[in-house]
Design a protein around this motif. Structure first.
Motif, PDB file in Angstrom:
ATOM      1  N   GLY A  44      50.545  80.316  20.723  1.00  0.00           N
ATOM      2  CA  GLY A  44      50.078  80.875  19.463  1.00  0.00           C
ATOM      3  C   GLY A  44      49.931  79.848  18.349  1.00  0.00           C
ATOM      4  O   GLY A  44      49.600  80.203  17.218  1.00  0.00           O
ATOM      5  N   GLY A  45      50.166  78.603  18.647  1.00  0.00           N
ATOM      6  CA  GLY A  45      50.104  77.560  17.619  1.00  0.00           C
ATOM      7  C   GLY A  45      48.914  76.639  17.775  1.00  0.00           C
ATOM      8  O   GLY A  45      47.961  76.955  18.471  1.00  0.00           O
ATOM      9  N   HIS A  46      48.993  75.507  17.114  1.00  0.00           N
ATOM     10  CA  HIS A  46      47.917  74.538  17.157  1.00  0.00           C
ATOM     11  C   HIS A  46      48.456  73.221  17.712  1.00  0.00           C
ATOM     12  O   HIS A  46      49.665  72.985  17.697  1.00  0.00           O
ATOM     13  CB  HIS A  46      47.349  74.325  15.746  1.00  0.00           C
ATOM     14  N   PRO A  47      47.584  72.363  18.215  1.00  0.00           N
ATOM     15  CA  PRO A  47      48.064  71.085  18.759  1.00  0.00           C
ATOM     16  C   PRO A  47      48.733  70.233  17.683  1.00  0.00           C
ATOM     17  O   PRO A  47      48.242  70.125  16.553  1.00  0.00           O
ATOM     18  CB  PRO A  47      46.777  70.423  19.263  1.00  0.00           C
ATOM     19  N   VAL A  48      49.847  69.624  18.064  1.00  0.00           N
ATOM     20  CA  VAL A  48      50.589  68.748  17.170  1.00  0.00           C
ATOM     21  C   VAL A  48      50.737  67.400  17.844  1.00  0.00           C
ATOM     22  O   VAL A  48      51.152  67.309  18.999  1.00  0.00           O
ATOM     23  CB  VAL A  48      51.975  69.333  16.841  1.00  0.00           C
TER      24      VAL A  48
ATOM     25  N   ARG B  41      42.619  83.353   9.336  1.00  0.00           N
ATOM     26  CA  ARG B  41      43.352  83.119  10.586  1.00  0.00           C
ATOM     27  C   ARG B  41      42.732  83.889  11.737  1.00  0.00           C
ATOM     28  O   ARG B  41      42.748  83.429  12.879  1.00  0.00           O
ATOM     29  CB  ARG B  41      44.816  83.532  10.432  1.00  0.00           C
TER      30      ARG B  41
ATOM     31  N   GLN C 205      38.460  75.831  21.059  1.00  0.00           N
ATOM     32  CA  GLN C 205      39.402  75.981  22.163  1.00  0.00           C
ATOM     33  C   GLN C 205      39.206  77.348  22.796  1.00  0.00           C
ATOM     34  O   GLN C 205      39.529  78.375  22.204  1.00  0.00           O
ATOM     35  CB  GLN C 205      40.843  75.818  21.684  1.00  0.00           C
TER      36      GLN C 205
ATOM     37  N   LEU D 185      39.252  80.070  19.777  1.00  0.00           N
ATOM     38  CA  LEU D 185      40.032  79.552  18.648  1.00  0.00           C
ATOM     39  C   LEU D 185      39.294  78.335  18.104  1.00  0.00           C
ATOM     40  O   LEU D 185      39.018  77.387  18.846  1.00  0.00           O
ATOM     41  CB  LEU D 185      41.431  79.162  19.108  1.00  0.00           C
TER      42      LEU D 185
ATOM     43  N   LEU E  81      39.393  75.221  15.699  1.00  0.00           N
ATOM     44  CA  LEU E  81      40.384  74.367  15.068  1.00  0.00           C
ATOM     45  C   LEU E  81      39.719  73.299  14.218  1.00  0.00           C
ATOM     46  O   LEU E  81      38.799  72.623  14.660  1.00  0.00           O
ATOM     47  CB  LEU E  81      41.250  73.686  16.137  1.00  0.00           C
TER      48      LEU E  81
ATOM     49  N   PHE F  96      45.880  68.933  13.031  1.00  0.00           N
ATOM     50  CA  PHE F  96      45.136  70.177  13.206  1.00  0.00           C
ATOM     51  C   PHE F  96      45.619  71.251  12.230  1.00  0.00           C
ATOM     52  O   PHE F  96      46.808  71.313  11.871  1.00  0.00           O
ATOM     53  CB  PHE F  96      45.318  70.717  14.625  1.00  0.00           C
ATOM     54  N   GLY F  97      44.694  72.111  11.835  1.00  0.00           N
ATOM     55  CA  GLY F  97      45.044  73.331  11.139  1.00  0.00           C
ATOM     56  C   GLY F  97      45.491  74.382  12.140  1.00  0.00           C
ATOM     57  O   GLY F  97      45.479  74.150  13.357  1.00  0.00           O
ATOM     58  N   SER F  98      45.873  75.553  11.623  1.00  0.00           N
ATOM     59  CA  SER F  98      46.375  76.615  12.489  1.00  0.00           C
ATOM     60  C   SER F  98      45.281  77.335  13.252  1.00  0.00           C
ATOM     61  O   SER F  98      45.570  78.100  14.166  1.00  0.00           O
ATOM     62  CB  SER F  98      47.165  77.627  11.647  1.00  0.00           C
TER      63      SER F  98
END
Lengths: 113, 114
Positions: free
Chosen positions: A40-44, B9, B37, B88, B90, B105-107
């Protein structure tokens, strides 16, 4: 064009077991980066490797860059539930490093408590 | 908080709608990107902007139209999308150094096209 392949696609482990994901590029890379994406998140961004044969450690995570700069690996020792997520490797494409990264398809890690 | 803010979002739109995705970065970076994505696919680079100039259009259909008014803001205008565009989206930013720029990256915006 450039391809970046990652294996395995999925990995299920018991908490405390080790985990390794492998990344292979069809071309030589000037550098390789690793990212983690929680569900549920984004790449870090995790780390960048630049030198041939380079090894870097972040606590329980060990990153390696191959001698030929075409492959890399991420090893996690004694996995924890907080390690759950998808791990991506990425390498520059297009001959420059202006953020034009080609990402692998990722390895989805599940850790069972 | 990564310093890259994306809105909305979540977005549900019909195929005849027009909508825009917004991205703002507070990191002082000079490059911004749109990535897509999809389920079970690698992250796909769509557009790259260096110093507000578009330097990469990765064969993206014209129903996706980017706009970068300054180095802190990036938009993705959407019109007449197809259901297969559901994904998604991004946004990312980086500081150009020439030695391998790490992306922030943003959410993301989870887009559903009905």
């Amino acid at each position: 064009g450039q391809q970046v392949m990652q294996i395995p696609q999925y990995q299920h482990v018991q908490e405390g077991e080790d985990f390794t994901t492998y990344c292979n590029s069809s071309t030589t890379l000037s550098n390789i980066q690793w990212y983690k994406q929680r569900p549920g998140g984004h790449p870090v961004f995790l780390i960048q490797l630049v030198k041939s044969g380079e090894v870097k450690k972040q606590k329980r995570l060990t990153f390696q860059f191959g001698e030929a700069k075409k492959n890399s690996s991420l090893h996690i020792t004694a996995t924890q539930t907080t390690d759950v997520g998808t791990y991506f490797c990425a390498g520059p494409s297009g001959g420059t490093s202006y953020g034009k990264l080609t990402f692998g398809q990722g390895t989805i890690l599940t850790v069972h408590p | 908080e990564t310093g890259v803010t994306q809105t909305p979002r979540h977005l549900v739109m019909g195929m005849t709608n027009k909508k825009s995705l917004k991205c703002e970065q507070h990191l002082g970076h000079n490059a911004m990107y749109w990535y897509k994505q999809s389920a079970k696919k690698p992250l796909e680079l769509m557009f790259v902007y260096n110093f507000k100039e578009q330097t990469e259009n990765n064969s993206v259909p014209s129903r996706f139209s980017p706009e970068c008014p300054n180095s802190s803001h990036l938009f993705l205008h959407l019109h007449t999308l197809q259901p297969e565009d559901s994904a998604l989206y991004l946004c990312a930013s980086s500081q150009l150094t020439g030695t391998g720029e790490k992306l922030f990256f943003g959410s993301g915006t989870q887009l559903s096209v009905l």
